[in-house]
Design a protein around this motif. Structure first.
Motif, PDB file in Angstrom:
ATOM      1  N   LEU A 192       9.709   6.878  -4.456  1.00  0.00           N
ATOM      2  CA  LEU A 192       8.520   7.649  -4.059  1.00  0.00           C
ATOM      3  C   LEU A 192       8.941   8.981  -3.450  1.00  0.00           C
ATOM      4  CD1 LEU A 192       6.497   4.758  -2.384  1.00  0.00           C
ATOM      5  CD2 LEU A 192       5.868   5.973  -4.489  1.00  0.00           C
ATOM      6  N   PRO A 193       8.086  10.000  -3.535  1.00  0.00           N
ATOM      7  CA  PRO A 193       8.421  11.279  -2.900  1.00  0.00           C
ATOM      8  C   PRO A 193       8.380  11.182  -1.371  1.00  0.00           C
ATOM      9  CG  PRO A 193       6.211  11.337  -3.858  1.00  0.00           C
ATOM     10  CD  PRO A 193       6.820  10.034  -4.268  1.00  0.00           C
ATOM     11  N   SER A 247       0.848  -1.193   0.000  1.00  0.00           N
ATOM     12  CA  SER A 247       0.000   0.000   0.000  1.00  0.00           C
ATOM     13  C   SER A 247       0.882   1.241   0.000  1.00  0.00           C
ATOM     14  CB  SER A 247      -0.899   0.036   1.250  1.00  0.00           C
ATOM     15  OG  SER A 247      -1.775  -1.073   1.256  1.00  0.00           O
ATOM     16  N   VAL A 248       0.416   2.276  -0.672  1.00  0.00           N
ATOM     17  CA  VAL A 248       1.122   3.570  -0.674  1.00  0.00           C
ATOM     18  C   VAL A 248       0.105   4.665  -0.404  1.00  0.00           C
ATOM     19  CG1 VAL A 248       2.543   5.186  -1.983  1.00  0.00           C
ATOM     20  CG2 VAL A 248       2.745   2.728  -2.436  1.00  0.00           C
ATOM     21  N   ARG A 249       0.368   5.467   0.625  1.00  0.00           N
ATOM     22  CA  ARG A 249      -0.472   6.627   0.948  1.00  0.00           C
ATOM     23  C   ARG A 249       0.370   7.884   0.800  1.00  0.00           C
ATOM     24  NH1 ARG A 249      -3.450   3.297   0.992  1.00  0.00           N
ATOM     25  NH2 ARG A 249      -4.778   2.270   2.500  1.00  0.00           N
ATOM     26  N   PHE A 250      -0.235   8.934   0.299  1.00  0.00           N
ATOM     27  CA  PHE A 250       0.453  10.225   0.272  1.00  0.00           C
ATOM     28  C   PHE A 250      -0.162  11.123   1.341  1.00  0.00           C
ATOM     29  CE2 PHE A 250       1.153   8.851  -4.197  1.00  0.00           C
ATOM     30  CZ  PHE A 250       2.529   8.772  -4.127  1.00  0.00           C
ATOM     31  N   ILE A 288      -4.022  10.400   0.711  1.00  0.00           N
ATOM     32  CA  ILE A 288      -4.488   9.874  -0.581  1.00  0.00           C
ATOM     33  C   ILE A 288      -3.999   8.441  -0.713  1.00  0.00           C
ATOM     34  CG2 ILE A 288      -4.227  10.088  -3.078  1.00  0.00           C
ATOM     35  CD1 ILE A 288      -4.356  13.020  -2.780  1.00  0.00           C
ATOM     36  N   ALA A 289      -4.946   7.521  -0.877  1.00  0.00           N
ATOM     37  CA  ALA A 289      -4.604   6.095  -0.985  1.00  0.00           C
ATOM     38  C   ALA A 289      -4.317   5.779  -2.450  1.00  0.00           C
ATOM     39  CB  ALA A 289      -5.758   5.245  -0.475  1.00  0.00           C
ATOM     40  N   ALA A 290      -3.050   5.887  -2.849  1.00  0.00           N
ATOM     41  CA  ALA A 290      -2.700   5.684  -4.269  1.00  0.00           C
ATOM     42  C   ALA A 290      -2.663   4.212  -4.644  1.00  0.00           C
ATOM     43  CB  ALA A 290      -1.350   6.328  -4.559  1.00  0.00           C
ATOM     44  N   VAL A 291      -2.200   3.361  -3.718  1.00  0.00           N
ATOM     45  CA  VAL A 291      -2.184   1.903  -3.934  1.00  0.00           C
ATOM     46  C   VAL A 291      -2.628   1.253  -2.630  1.00  0.00           C
ATOM     47  CG1 VAL A 291      -0.763  -0.129  -4.468  1.00  0.00           C
ATOM     48  CG2 VAL A 291      -0.219   2.064  -5.533  1.00  0.00           C
TER      49      VAL A 291
END
Ligand code: SF4
Length: 325
Positions: free
Chosen positions: A64-65, A16-19, A27-30
């Motif tokens: 990732l940023p 999972s990736v959250r920004f 923001i739940a990107a993955v």
């Protein structure tokens, strides 16, 4: 031995990736991605722009940023890519364990240097080879494996066509003999003939050297040509994992979104999916495709899960009888 029985080169579990955005918004990107890629296999990760597939690729590469938070695991050899420090990623992973075939080859190549010198420099950096003859030989070998013509090795990137620039970038990705190749939108901006040639060339190291290939693409026609298996992503989640022959041929996709994607192709029904994907910062609790789905029922207000290969994340997937109709 079938592909799914082979030892995975890459094993992704619950990625999972959250920004984290200003004001504390997330923001739940993955979300919760599970998949494997085996040696000698190509998995195409497909979906529309903004569905999270490029974010997933960046997570695997550690690119990732700073405002990104990750969870889960992505196993490659003895490393979990998500918890590997930058120094190790730079020293052991990029180029050596993952060969990146970039979206924009022109931007990836150094404009003021010939392809030969860029290849030889990459050979020296990745293999530590100090001998000039050995470096030159390894550079020629990588070019040959990517079908880059030897008589163009002394050209600069601006002297190459789009197709040859793509092959030059692929040559650079092949130098390290990485067990996993990752191609990010490799056919963007290419005309159809060039797409077919590029895709065939990308497939070559999978078939000849047994490398694993993960292709990130919105181009379903390219995915059909290159992939052994397909993973479909929608609004940050994998919604279907399928054998490519079954997905593109018979019986066809089982998830309503996957089916809509295929029917939107010009050489199929050419009927676009109505509506737009939801914003990743405003996802519903249930199925994110519900607002666009003709099969939605009240059950779809709860989230359907996909956790194993050959599966579909849908409460009412197409079944054999529907697919024959
Ligand atoms: S879970 Fe429901 S809304 Fe989502 S794709 Fe399946 S049928 Fe459609």
């Amino acid at each position: 031995m079938t592909l799914t029985e082979r030892q995975p080169v890459l094993s992704v579990r619950g990625l999972s990736v959250r920004f984290l955005m200003p004001g504390g918004r997330r923001i739940a990107a993955v979300t919760d991605a599970h998949f494997d890629v085996a040696a000698g296999e190509c998995l195409a990760l497909v979906g529309e722009s903004g569905c999270g597939k490029s974010v997933l690729a960046s997570a695997l590469l550690g690119l990732l940023p700073a405002n990104a938070q990750t969870a889960g695991e992505a196993r490659l050899g003895d490393l979990d890519l998500l918890s590997t420090d930058e120094q190790t990623l730079a020293r052991r992973v990029r180029g050596r364990l993952i060969g990146l075939i970039p979206q924009s080859p022109a931007a990836h190549l150094t404009p003021v240097r010939t392809i030969r010198s860029q290849l030889e420099e990459t050979v020296a950096a990745l293999t530590g080879s100090r001998g000039r003859a050995a470096r030159a030989q390894a550079a020629r070998s990588a070019a040959e494996r990517a079908a880059f013509p030897p008589d163009h090795l002394d050209r600069h990137p601006h002297q190459l066509s789009g197709g040859l620039a793509q092959r030059a970038a692929t040559s650079l990705a092949l130098v390290g003999d990485a067990p996993l190749l990752l191609a990010d939108e490799p056919t963007t901006g290419l005309d159809r003939d060039l797409v077919d040639r590029t895709v065939d060339e990308l497939r070559r190291p999978v078939d000849t050297a047994g490398q694993a290939l993960l292709v990130i693409t919105h181009d379903l026609a390219a995915a059909e040509r290159i992939a052994d298996r397909v993973a479909v992503m929608y609004a940050g989640r994998l919604v279907e994992l399928a054998d490519a022959q079954a997905f593109f041929g018979s019986p066809g996709p089982r998830h309503p979104y996957s089916r809509g994607l295929l029917q939107a192709l010009p050489d199929r029904a050419f009927s676009p999916i109505p509506g737009m994907p939801p914003e990743l910062g405003e996802l519903p609790d249930g199925c994110a495709f519900a607002a666009r789905c003709a099969r939605a029922t009240d059950t779809c207000a709860t989230l359907p899960h996909l956790t194993s290969a050959g599966a579909v994340a849908c409460h009412h997937p197409y079944v054999q009888e529907d697919l024959r109709a």
